[in-house]
Design an enzyme around this catalytic site. Sequence first.
Site, PDB file in Angstrom:
ATOM      1  N   LYS A   1      25.333  44.423  31.346  1.00 47.30           N
ATOM      2  CA  LYS A   1      24.917  45.689  30.743  1.00 47.30           C
ATOM      3  C   LYS A   1      23.598  46.202  31.337  1.00 47.30           C
ATOM      4  O   LYS A   1      22.924  45.486  32.071  1.00 47.30           O
ATOM      5  CB  LYS A   1      24.843  45.534  29.210  1.00 47.30           C
ATOM      6  CG  LYS A   1      26.191  45.099  28.592  1.00 47.30           C
ATOM      7  CD  LYS A   1      27.227  46.211  28.560  1.00 47.30           C
ATOM      8  CE  LYS A   1      28.671  45.749  28.516  1.00 47.30           C
ATOM      9  NZ  LYS A   1      29.204  45.249  27.267  1.00 47.30           N
TER      10      LYS A   1
HETATM   11  C1  LIG Z   1      30.233  44.731  26.278  1.00 44.49           C
HETATM   12  C2  LIG Z   1      30.901  45.522  25.227  1.00 44.49           C
HETATM   13  C3  LIG Z   1      30.926  45.116  23.879  1.00 44.49           C
HETATM   14  C4  LIG Z   1      30.547  43.743  23.410  1.00 44.49           C
HETATM   15  O1  LIG Z   1      29.328  43.290  23.756  1.00 44.49           O
HETATM   16  P1  LIG Z   1      29.031  41.717  23.813  1.00 44.49           P
HETATM   17  O2  LIG Z   1      27.550  41.679  23.906  1.00 44.49           O
HETATM   18  O3  LIG Z   1      29.722  41.187  25.030  1.00 44.49           O
HETATM   19  O4  LIG Z   1      29.542  41.104  22.557  1.00 44.49           O
HETATM   20  C5  LIG Z   1      31.437  45.990  22.941  1.00 44.49           C
HETATM   21  N1  LIG Z   1      31.940  47.185  23.284  1.00 44.49           N
HETATM   22  C6  LIG Z   1      31.981  47.596  24.560  1.00 44.49           C
HETATM   23  C7  LIG Z   1      32.546  48.934  24.869  1.00 44.49           C
HETATM   24  C8  LIG Z   1      31.489  46.778  25.576  1.00 44.49           C
HETATM   25  O5  LIG Z   1      31.558  47.189  26.847  1.00 44.49           O
END
Ligand SMILES: *Cc1c(COP(=O)(O)O)cnc(C)c1O
Length: 381
Positions: free
Chosen positions: A181
């Site tokens: 991210k």
């Molecule tokens: C990455 C992601 C999540 C979940 O995040 P985590 O930190 O991996 O639990 C939720 N929604 C979307 C759209 C994502 O891309």
Amino acid sequence: MEIPFHKPYITDDEITAVTGCLRSGWLTMGHKTAEFEKQFREYIGCGNAVSVNSGTAALHLALLAAGIGKGDEVILPAMTFAAGAEVVNYLNAVPVLVDIERETRLMDVSAIEEKITGRTRAVMPMHYGGQPCDMEEIIEIAEAHNLMVIEDAAHSLPSLYRGDKVGAIGNLTCFSFYATKTLTTGEGGMVTTDNDGFARRMTTLRLHGISRDPWKRQNSDAPWRYDVTETGYKYNTTDIASAMGLEQLKKLEAMWEMRKRIAESYNDAFSNMDEVALYRVKEDRETSWYLYPVTLNLEMLSISRDRFIVEMLERGIQLSVHFIPLYRFSCYESVFDPASYVNSEWAFERSVSLPIFPGMAGEEVNYVIDNMRDILKSSRK
Ligand SMILES: *Cc1c(COP(=O)(O)O)cnc(C)c1O
């Protein structure tokens, strides 16, 4: 040349901060986490920021705080990550999918109202690739039907909607700090909200339903004493992660600039190629450019999207696809009818996400562009 789909942007700043935390003797959630929450809150410009150990945990706690429970319906886009429907299922609530718009992949707001029933309690827009959804329309619908707006902002740090930062718009906004991210702590998440009651409840729920966190406990007259006010979860983060998050937050805008520059190079290169359509960003908003998606013009090509990805990989370039629509997963086969999501299906068949990460060199961007042009031009029907 080998180009990964993503590479985290980690410098000596993060390494020094993490080793400093390791040397300090305090590893779990403590004052580094409190400081990260404070800085995050100030950056977004919202009342509260509650740190957790994943974006999924953030979504789960946000739904709990919003009072979602058994049998309640939650509306979300068909083309999102698995976590979206998963957290609704944790609560024995019912995920209800709406289709997306083709050019933006954002939840189609004109398809929301027909999905609303007497059991609908929340709408959960997902800001695809970092582009904010049509929040004014979504909030209008939510107000008319008394629904909570819980944003899946896993991609949208930082993103702007009519000048406002995502995180300061809906009732509750959930961020992810997963390794890929735009801000990472390895694993992590954050919920922002202006509602102090929601924030208090999530703060309790993230650590077993215990009413005070361990750091505060150390400073009271009876440091060993705590109460458990309801069954909670083990969703707290660590100070190791928060120390890293504080450093990442300092360079967030600089990392955004680097992403923007890469997106501009891609836009310039592909805008006059009819084998591929650019991803559309609406005028009144700014994307974080977490993703750089394009749409292959399959009607003009002799190869499929899957074949294109294989050919790019043969040249050392890793691509991805965001996302496999939820109705395509075997666990949802009997739950959702694929025929209702024609735009999601259309976009899924021709979507590819290109590498875009801060620290990606100009020559790497050019290598992606050149190979993409080469493969697509030689694959014309
Ligand atoms: C990455 C992601 C999540 C979940 O995040 P985590 O930190 O991996 O639990 C939720 N929604 C979307 C759209 C994502 O891309």
